[in-house]
Design a protein around this motif. Structure first.
Motif, PDB file in Angstrom:
ATOM      1  N   ASN A  65       0.819  -1.208   0.000  1.00 33.78           N
ATOM      2  CA  ASN A  65       0.000   0.000   0.000  1.00 33.78           C
ATOM      3  C   ASN A  65       0.854   1.259   0.000  1.00 33.78           C
ATOM      4  O   ASN A  65       0.339   2.361   0.216  1.00 33.78           O
ATOM      5  CB  ASN A  65      -0.922   0.017   1.226  1.00 33.78           C
ATOM      6  N   HIS A 131       4.928   4.471   7.704  1.00 36.94           N
ATOM      7  CA  HIS A 131       3.913   3.756   8.485  1.00 36.94           C
ATOM      8  C   HIS A 131       3.132   2.789   7.607  1.00 36.94           C
ATOM      9  O   HIS A 131       2.772   1.688   8.052  1.00 36.94           O
ATOM     10  CB  HIS A 131       2.960   4.750   9.145  1.00 36.94           C
ATOM     11  N   ARG A 132       2.863   3.188   6.352  1.00 39.37           N
ATOM     12  CA  ARG A 132       2.178   2.270   5.440  1.00 39.37           C
ATOM     13  C   ARG A 132       3.029   1.025   5.185  1.00 39.37           C
ATOM     14  O   ARG A 132       2.528  -0.105   5.203  1.00 39.37           O
ATOM     15  CB  ARG A 132       1.863   2.982   4.117  1.00 39.37           C
ATOM     16  N   LYS A 134       5.331  -0.168   7.094  1.00 36.45           N
ATOM     17  CA  LYS A 134       5.430  -0.932   8.335  1.00 36.45           C
ATOM     18  C   LYS A 134       4.213  -1.835   8.506  1.00 36.45           C
ATOM     19  O   LYS A 134       4.337  -3.014   8.874  1.00 36.45           O
ATOM     20  CB  LYS A 134       5.561   0.027   9.519  1.00 36.45           C
ATOM     21  N   ARG A 135       3.016  -1.281   8.217  1.00 36.16           N
ATOM     22  CA  ARG A 135       1.800  -2.092   8.298  1.00 36.16           C
ATOM     23  C   ARG A 135       1.825  -3.200   7.246  1.00 36.16           C
ATOM     24  O   ARG A 135       1.407  -4.333   7.514  1.00 36.16           O
ATOM     25  CB  ARG A 135       0.571  -1.205   8.117  1.00 36.16           C
ATOM     26  N   ASP A 136       2.306  -2.876   6.049  1.00 38.11           N
ATOM     27  CA  ASP A 136       2.411  -3.899   4.997  1.00 38.11           C
ATOM     28  C   ASP A 136       3.336  -5.025   5.428  1.00 38.11           C
ATOM     29  O   ASP A 136       3.041  -6.211   5.210  1.00 38.11           O
ATOM     30  CB  ASP A 136       2.924  -3.271   3.699  1.00 38.11           C
ATOM     31  N   GLU A 138       4.108  -6.050   8.427  1.00 36.96           N
ATOM     32  CA  GLU A 138       3.481  -6.883   9.453  1.00 36.96           C
ATOM     33  C   GLU A 138       2.522  -7.887   8.823  1.00 36.96           C
ATOM     34  O   GLU A 138       2.490  -9.059   9.216  1.00 36.96           O
ATOM     35  CB  GLU A 138       2.726  -5.991  10.452  1.00 36.96           C
ATOM     36  N   ALA A 139       1.725  -7.419   7.851  1.00 36.90           N
ATOM     37  CA  ALA A 139       0.787  -8.327   7.188  1.00 36.90           C
ATOM     38  C   ALA A 139       1.516  -9.341   6.318  1.00 36.90           C
ATOM     39  O   ALA A 139       1.171 -10.533   6.307  1.00 36.90           O
ATOM     40  CB  ALA A 139      -0.205  -7.518   6.347  1.00 36.90           C
ATOM     41  N   GLU A 142       3.205 -12.184   8.356  1.00 37.62           N
ATOM     42  CA  GLU A 142       2.361 -13.018   9.221  1.00 37.62           C
ATOM     43  C   GLU A 142       2.456 -14.478   8.772  1.00 37.62           C
ATOM     44  O   GLU A 142       2.397 -14.781   7.576  1.00 37.62           O
ATOM     45  CB  GLU A 142       0.915 -12.529   9.160  1.00 37.62           C
ATOM     46  N   GLN A 194     -13.514  -5.358   7.721  1.00 38.06           N
ATOM     47  CA  GLN A 194     -12.386  -4.747   7.012  1.00 38.06           C
ATOM     48  C   GLN A 194     -12.493  -4.899   5.498  1.00 38.06           C
ATOM     49  O   GLN A 194     -11.677  -4.356   4.762  1.00 38.06           O
ATOM     50  CB  GLN A 194     -11.068  -5.365   7.486  1.00 38.06           C
ATOM     51  N   ASN A 257      -8.533 -10.698   3.871  1.00 41.71           N
ATOM     52  CA  ASN A 257      -8.713  -9.603   4.834  1.00 41.71           C
ATOM     53  C   ASN A 257      -9.964  -9.740   5.679  1.00 41.71           C
ATOM     54  O   ASN A 257     -10.264  -8.859   6.468  1.00 41.71           O
ATOM     55  CB  ASN A 257      -8.693  -8.224   4.167  1.00 41.71           C
TER      56      ASN A 257
END
Length: 1021
Positions: A65, A131-132, A134-136, A138-139, A142, A194, A257
């Motif tokens: 993202n 931050h985007r 970082k979130r990517d 983490e996902a 996983e 989501q 998601n």
């Protein structure tokens, strides 16, 4: 059943505007040696069995993202900044200083301000993108249990064909077909908030063939899946195992998601990455540009033209020498401060202040600013397009009335329904017995025909369903004595409270509600009587042709709609075993089709089930108005905002809600326009409305589409003069089209507000989109520019915060232009007095400090100013009407500031030269008094512009003045300290400042007295 017959949630309205994430579709082709039945691209039907996929065949499952890459970050940022004329102008000025012959003063005085603006912007964008990413990460990292690889694999490394085990509360990493669950019946629940914004749990069912076999045999299955598409509510597929084949539908899928809400499940991945429903329905929000910024951009072009004419004029007066064009360029650079580079960064910082104030306003809690670039547009709205259900109404349903043909029950009469269900009123007259039986039949049908699942926790029962209507109906059947006790994929149990007995049914087929069919049906077997029944409920528009002919249905539907009730027609049909067996055979054959499956299946249902149903009755469900809707609509209307209601509901229901919500004034004529299918009818309608400008128009979606097809311009000309327009039976795309049409034809600012996924298209098509967090979830809220929790919060958002944002930014922008223009006038006067030589008057730190340290805080404090109190803004909403005229920042106000700047710049520099002289030996003395007078003039001008003082404003003035005094010892390069110690410096500075300020102040005071602005009149009252 998503909703009964109100606007129904779908994403199709977005299909033309949704870009992709991380790549494009249709470019990767399957290799020809995979051993598949066909050589398909991933945009075509695909065949999947566990472990067959190669990494190059389908998109990567990595989520991205991020808005920028290392290579695109700087180019995209620069383009975003320099597409504005005033930024581009200053860039060219700064670049010109690289050329020695054009260099004036220090290079830093031009580069530093521009670098500051770019650094602030890049820093903000870089942090957001960090931050985007970082979130990517983490996902993407996983871990998932991949059964066929016997190991944990990161989400980004998953491929089509992988068998993945999902645990409770774990995110589904890709689009999957559900093969087996930990429940023996193959059921599981997922949370989809989501994905589609809906907060209820959705039931998903494992494929019947794979639920009953061991995992070892999964390697023998073959899944046929349709090409990737956007619709999250549709899926065509087929699963083969040896000689058996079963159809796959959306009920057998787990979309990426979503989150598994219960147990564990194993599925096979069918779509990854950009092929998933999540990615195909994800749009990267475009950057909206406010009207104020466009207006400022136009003004900056005028300033640029003035700079060029001034520079050329000065050279012309001095005579065209050998290098006259170099002198023109040098003058252009000298006067570049007329278009201040700090304008954009000040406006952006102001928007951040407005967003903070909105989000921290305790009277509108949980309001979120999702697009911080357009808060000023909240103060310029002239059209408000609103949804009905969940927006004006609460979407909190309660069954208020049932009608069984000859009698209706509502209020206290519902007690009689309970008596019929309990069997206490079975005796008596024959007519009463017949009525009692009809009541029991309709209540039984309502208790069985739905998609509601009961959940028990701590002896408390709650219900999960996609539709609040269905939950309201099931709750009502429980209050009259027939409760939903248990429900799974294959069976349903009702509890009869009076006899403490159970009624059990086998669920054989469920036909869910959708926006096309507008009805929901179920085939069940009554275990007690061994009878087969088809129960169905739906909108009157479709059910009236399915049930037996009658003479009361249309009249009662109209009566309930006039009461503001949402109606459902209830019917049933007893099926013979022979008919049912034939239906099953045909329906199964149609369900295996990979082409036009839905239409083939619906045709079978039409032929065998949906005709000659026994009409059991009619239900009326109430959707109560939102809190303070009536005063809010009245306030907005008094503020000069025209309000249109766009809904998917029936004509009569829309009419009733419009009247009860005071969208239509008491006694105001409502002209209904329905079933318009000829051009003559359409023209007659428009000619009639042309002569009835006080009438309100109520039009259905089909008629609206027809009128717009042939008379678009005439319709908009007529409709925009009406007090209000109510459009019912609208599709989501129609709502968006109306918003775009008003924007394009009227050039007015349009605000759209809604609460459901069906409102997303309309919200995104608006200049300002407002989403309500409601019973239908958060999708409208997430897609909107501003998110609120209640409709009534919109009034404060517009009338108070919108007013302040626009007025403050308009004043801030003009003052910053004034600040740059006045220093350029000083430079002009000096250049004229010094033989028209392009020599800089203020150099180095003076130029940089003037726009930053010495004036920035006081000028920026204008974003805290207010012309009226909040109470007065709400008490006199007519004040808002003036904002829509754009008078706070117009060509008129702009030229007034230009005149003031020219006067003050001429006086300050002219008197300074008169007192000191222009000889080169007196240059530092001239700069000392001129710059000091200029700075103090600006501080006092800020003070004169402030209407309502606060501590921050006072401190910014005092601290800035002290900073200037303290910095004096460090400015020896520019100032003459001996001159400052003389008494004449002070009386000369006083005279200069008084001469510059008093005439503009007198003019302003006289104008305020002779022609006071509206806010001043209100304050006096």
């Amino acid at each position: 059943m998503a909703r009964t017959d109100e606007d129904n949630y779908n994403l199709h309205g977005l299909e033309d505007s949704v870009p992709l994430i991380n790549g494009s579709r249709g470019t990767s082709r399957a290799s020809s040696n995979d051993g598949d039945p066909a050589n398909n691209s991933f945009d075509q039907q695909r065949y999947i069995h566990p472990g067959f996929a190669s990494s190059s065949r389908y998109p990567s499952n990595a989520i991205s993202n991020a808005k920028y890459s290392p290579l695109t970050f700087i180019p995209i940022i620069l383009y975003g900044q320099f597409k504005f004329f005033f930024n581009l102008y200053f860039l060219l000025v700064a670049l010109s200083q690289i050329i020695p012959v054009l260099r004036i003063g220090y290079l830093s005085s031009y580069i530093v301000p521009l670098a500051f603006v770019l650094t602030v912007t890049m820093g903000k964008e870089a942090m957001d993108d960090y931050h985007r990413r970082k979130r990517d990460a983490e996902a993407n990292n996983e871990q998932y249990d991949v059964v066929d690889r016997s190991q944990n694999i990161s989400s980004k490394d998953l491929k089509v064909g992988d068998l993945v085990r999902i645990h409770k509360d774990q995110r589904v990493p890709a689009d999957m077909v559900l093969l087996t669950t930990s429940e023996h019946n193959g059921e599981t629940f997922i949370r989809t908030d989501q994905l589609d914004g809906e907060t209820d749990w959705k039931l998903r069912i494992a494929c019947a063939l794979t639920q009953s076999i061991s995992i070892d045999r999964f390697s023998d299955i073959l899944v046929t899946a349709s090409a990737p598409e956007k619709s999250i509510h549709n899926f065509l597929g087929k699963l083969n195992l040896e000689d058996s084949s079963v159809p796959l539908s959306v009920d057998n899928t787990l979309w990426a998601n979503t989150v598994l809400a219960s147990g564990t499940a194993i599925g096979i991945i069918i779509y990854t990455g950009t092929d998933t429903r999540q990615a195909r329905n994800t749009s990267k929000a475009g950057t909206k540009v406010g009207l104020l910024e466009l207006e400022i951009n136009n003004l900056s072009k005028i300033l640029c033209a003035c700079v060029f004419l001034l520079s050329f004029g000065l050279v012309a007066i001095g005579g065209f020498g050998k290098d006259w064009y170099v002198n023109v360029m040098r003058f252009l650079i000298l006067f570049s401060t007329i278009i201040p580079v700090s304008l954009r960064v000040n406006l952006d910082m102001g928007k951040s202040v407005y967003a903070y104030q909105i989000e921290h306003d305790k009277t509108i809690p949980d309001t979120i600013v999702r697009t911080s670039t357009i808060p000023e547009d909240l103060g310029r709205i002239e059209y408000l397009l609103t949804d009905k259900t969940g927006t004006l109404t609460q979407n909190d349903m309660e069954l208020k009335k049932i009608h069984v043909g000859t009698v209706s029950y509502a209020g206290d009469a519902m007690d009689e329904v309970s008596e019929f269900i309990a069997g206490e009123s079975s005796g008596g007259a024959r007519n009463r017995r017949e009525i009692g039986q009809r009541v029991r039949d309709i209540v039984t049908c309502l208790a069985v025909c739905h998609n509601v699942t009961p959940l028990f926790e701590d002896d408390e029962v709650s219900y999960q369903a996609a539709s609040p209507d269905e939950i309201a109906i099931v709750k009502w059947t429980s209050t009259v004595g027939l409760s939903l006790y248990k429900r799974d994929r294959t069976s349903l149990t009702l509890h009869h409270s009076s006899s403490n007995s159970s009624l059990c049914y086998d669920i054989l087929h469920v036909f869910p509600f959708n926006s096309d069919t507008k009805r929901m049906g179920v085939v069940v077997r009554d275990k007690t009587k061994e009878e087969l029944w088809f129960f169905e409920k739906g909108a009157d528009t479709v059910m009236s042709t399915i049930v037996h002919q009658n003479d009361w249905l249309d009249e009662e539907i109209g009566n309930m709609a006039r009461e503001g009730l949402r109606t459902l027609v209830i019917g049933r049909k007893k099926l013979s075993p022979t008919l049912y067996d034939e239906f099953v055979k045909k329906y199964h054959t149609a369900s295996l089709s990979m082409v036009d499956r839905d239409s083939d299946m619906q045709t079978v249902v039409d032929d065998y089930l949906e005709h000659d149903l026994e009409l059991l009755g009619l239900t009326g469900v109430e959707d109560r108005l939102q809190n303070d809707v009536k005063p809010s609509l009245e306030l907005l209307r008094n503020a000069g905002i025209k309000i249109w209601m766009l809904t998917g509901d029936k004509v009569e229901t829309a009419r009733c809600v419009a009247v009860s919500a005071k969208l239509v004034s008491r006694g105001q004529y409502i002209h209904s326009a329905t079933k318009i299918y000829s051009r003559d009818q359409a023209l007659d309608l428009l000619e009639y409305l042309r002569h009835k400008p006080d009438a309100c128009l109520l039009i259905d979606g089909e008629s609206l589409a027809f009128v717009l097809q042939y008379y678009e311009d005439l319709f908009m000309e007529v409709a925009t003069k009406l007090p209000t327009v109510i459009a019912c039976r609208c599709t989501p795309q129609q709502k968006a089209d109306v918003a775009l049409l008003i924007r394009s034809k009227t050039r007015k600012r349009v605000c759209c507000i809604g609460d459901g996924g069906n409102d997303v298209s309309m919200i995104q098509a608006a200049d300002v989109g407002v989403g309500i967090v409601g019973k239908e979830g958060r999708q409208a809220s997430l897609a909107a520019d501003f998110s609120v929790t209640q409709f009534c919060h919109l009034t404060k958002l517009l009338v108070w915060h919108g007013r302040n944002s626009y007025k403050r930014s308009a004043k801030l922008a003009q003052f910053i232009i004034h600040r740059g223009l006045i220093i350029s006038i000083c430079q002009t006067v000096y250049s004229v007095s010094s033989a028209l030589e392009p020599i800089a008057l203020y150099q180095g730190w003076l130029m940089v400090g003037y726009a930053t340290v010495y004036t920035m805080a006081p000028v920026f404090s204008l974003v805290l100013d207010k012309d009226v109190d909040e109470g007065l803004a709400k008490l006199y909403p007519e004040l808002y009407r003036e904002l829509t005229l754009g008078r706070s920042l117009s060509y008129r106000t702009f030229f007034v500031w230009v005149v003031v700047s020219i006067y003050q710049g001429t006086i300050i520099q002219g008197l300074s030269q008169l007192f000191v002289g222009v000889e080169s030996v007196l240059f530092n003395k001239l700069v000392t008094i001129s710059f000091t007078a200029l700075l103090l003039n600006e501080l006092i001008m800020v003070a004169l512009e402030i209407i309502t003082w606060n501590k921050t404003m006072v401190l910014s003035e005092i601290i800035t003045f002290l900073l200037y005094v303290v910095s004096f010892p460090f400015l020896g390069e520019y100032f003459d300290f001996d001159y400052v110690l003389m008494f004449k410096f002070y009386w000369q500075a006083t005279i200069i400042i008084a001469a510059a300020l008093i005439p503009p102040w007198i003019a302003k005071a006289l104008r305020r007295r002779l022609k006071p602005p509206s806010y001043a009149k209100v304050q006096q009252i």
